[in-house]
Design a protein around this motif. Structure first.
Motif, short mmCIF file in Angstrom:
data_model
loop_
_atom_site.label_atom_id
_atom_site.label_comp_id
_atom_site.label_asym_id
_atom_site.label_seq_id
_atom_site.Cartn_x
_atom_site.Cartn_y
_atom_site.Cartn_z
N ARG A 120 1.03 -1.09 0.09
CA ARG A 120 0.12 -0.05 0.14
C ARG A 120 0.70 0.98 -0.10
O ARG A 120 1.66 1.48 0.87
N LEU A 121 0.69 1.92 -1.08
CA LEU A 121 1.39 3.35 -1.12
C LEU A 121 0.77 4.58 -0.63
O LEU A 121 -0.51 4.38 -0.65
N SER A 122 1.26 5.43 0.10
CA SER A 122 0.59 6.59 0.67
C SER A 122 1.21 7.68 0.11
O SER A 122 2.45 7.77 -0.29
N CYS A 123 0.41 8.90 -0.05
CA CYS A 123 0.91 10.19 -0.54
C CYS A 123 0.27 10.97 0.37
O CYS A 123 -1.05 11.45 0.54
N ALA A 124 1.28 11.94 1.14
CA ALA A 124 0.68 12.74 2.08
C ALA A 124 1.05 14.14 1.55
O ALA A 124 2.06 14.55 0.94
N ALA A 125 -0.06 15.08 1.50
CA ALA A 125 0.02 16.38 1.02
C ALA A 125 -0.04 17.47 1.97
O ALA A 125 -0.73 17.40 3.03
N SER A 126 0.62 18.27 1.81
CA SER A 126 0.55 19.61 2.56
C SER A 126 -0.47 20.63 1.91
O SER A 126 -0.60 20.60 0.77
N GLY A 127 -0.99 21.83 2.71
CA GLY A 127 -1.86 22.68 2.23
C GLY A 127 -3.27 22.30 2.47
O GLY A 127 -3.65 21.20 2.65
N ARG A 128 -4.10 23.38 2.43
CA ARG A 128 -5.38 23.54 2.96
C ARG A 128 -6.52 23.01 1.76
O ARG A 128 -7.48 22.84 1.86
N THR A 129 -5.93 22.87 0.64
CA THR A 129 -6.76 22.78 -0.55
C THR A 129 -6.66 21.42 -1.20
O THR A 129 -7.09 21.23 -2.20
N PHE A 130 -5.98 20.54 -0.41
CA PHE A 130 -5.79 19.10 -0.99
C PHE A 130 -7.25 18.43 -1.53
O PHE A 130 -7.31 18.01 -2.77
N SER A 131 -8.34 18.79 -0.58
CA SER A 131 -9.45 18.26 -1.34
C SER A 131 -10.13 18.91 -2.68
O SER A 131 -10.92 18.33 -3.00
N THR A 132 -9.42 20.03 -3.18
CA THR A 132 -9.84 20.61 -4.33
C THR A 132 -9.07 19.97 -5.55
O THR A 132 -9.54 20.23 -6.65
N TYR A 133 -7.98 19.13 -5.15
CA TYR A 133 -7.39 18.43 -6.46
C TYR A 133 -7.66 17.18 -6.79
O TYR A 133 -8.01 16.22 -6.18
N ALA A 134 -7.75 16.79 -8.05
CA ALA A 134 -7.80 15.40 -8.53
C ALA A 134 -6.30 14.69 -8.38
O ALA A 134 -5.56 15.72 -8.21
N MET A 135 -6.28 13.63 -7.96
CA MET A 135 -4.95 12.74 -7.58
C MET A 135 -4.81 11.79 -8.41
O MET A 135 -5.64 11.11 -8.76
N GLY A 136 -3.50 11.48 -8.73
CA GLY A 136 -3.07 10.43 -9.64
C GLY A 136 -1.93 9.53 -9.14
O GLY A 136 -1.10 10.45 -8.51
N TRP A 137 -1.83 8.35 -9.56
CA TRP A 137 -0.79 7.84 -9.32
C TRP A 137 -0.04 7.47 -10.58
O TRP A 137 -0.56 6.89 -11.92
N PHE A 138 1.23 7.40 -10.83
CA PHE A 138 1.90 7.14 -12.06
C PHE A 138 3.41 6.38 -11.75
O PHE A 138 3.65 6.33 -10.56
N ARG A 139 3.73 5.66 -12.79
CA ARG A 139 4.89 5.06 -12.56
C ARG A 139 6.02 4.99 -13.59
O ARG A 139 5.45 5.23 -14.73
N GLN A 140 6.98 4.80 -13.26
CA GLN A 140 8.20 4.82 -14.54
C GLN A 140 9.30 3.71 -14.04
O GLN A 140 9.90 3.65 -13.10
N ALA A 141 9.27 2.88 -15.22
CA ALA A 141 10.31 1.65 -15.19
C ALA A 141 11.50 2.28 -15.82
O ALA A 141 11.38 3.23 -16.36
N PRO A 142 12.82 1.68 -15.64
CA PRO A 142 13.93 1.85 -15.87
C PRO A 142 13.86 1.86 -17.60
O PRO A 142 13.43 0.93 -18.25
N GLY A 143 14.09 3.03 -18.37
CA GLY A 143 14.33 3.28 -19.91
C GLY A 143 13.10 3.31 -20.41
O GLY A 143 12.59 3.19 -21.52
N LYS A 144 11.94 3.65 -19.43
CA LYS A 144 10.66 3.79 -19.98
C LYS A 144 9.93 5.13 -19.76
O LYS A 144 10.30 5.69 -18.61
N GLU A 145 8.96 5.62 -20.21
CA GLU A 145 8.29 6.79 -20.21
C GLU A 145 7.32 6.49 -18.63
O GLU A 145 6.96 5.68 -18.41
#
Length: 124
Positions: A19-44
């Motif tokens: 389970r990955l977690s992403c902690a955000a600072s700032g009071r406007t977190f709830s107004t943002y769409a959030m995404g997870w990306f990944r990057q393998a070696p040699g790939k975009e």
């Protein structure tokens, strides 16, 4: 301004979970769409999963559907990625990102803020 800190990566055998977690600072977190990306070696860097600002909408890349679950807790300013049935091809550095768009963006340039990344390694 939003600062994101990714955590939860590690080394796991195929079929395992993380389970990955992403902690955000700032009071406007709830107004943002959030995404997870990944990057393998040699790939975009590629989109993995996204969630709307309210949590009411979620979107996944086909390769992780049925295995990964994205969620968010706006009271804790945190977004999660539960990864189950992991495969060696899931090995990558995983990044969370925040977007001011109302929809769930899937392209890197549509995101405004990025975490530092956390390494996920899946052995066969």
């Amino acid at each position: 301004q939003v600062q994101l800190v990714d955590s939860g990566g590690g080394f796991v055998q195929a079929g395992g979970s993380l389970r990955l977690s992403c902690a955000a600072s700032g009071r406007t977190f709830s107004t943002y769409a959030m995404g997870w990306f990944r990057q393998a070696p040699g790939k975009e860097r590629e989109f993995v999963a996204g969630i709307s600002w309210s949590g009411g909408s979620r979107y996944y890349v086909d390769s992780v559907k049925g295995r990964f679950i994205i969620s968010r807790d706006n009271a804790k300013n945190t977004v999660y990625l539960q990864m189950n049935s992991l495969k060696p091809e899931d090995t990558a550095v995983y990044y969370c990102a925040a977007s001011q768009q109302r929809s769930i963006p899937t392209r890197t340039y549509e995101y405004d803020y990025w975490g530092q990344g956390t390494q996920v390694t899946v052995s066969s």
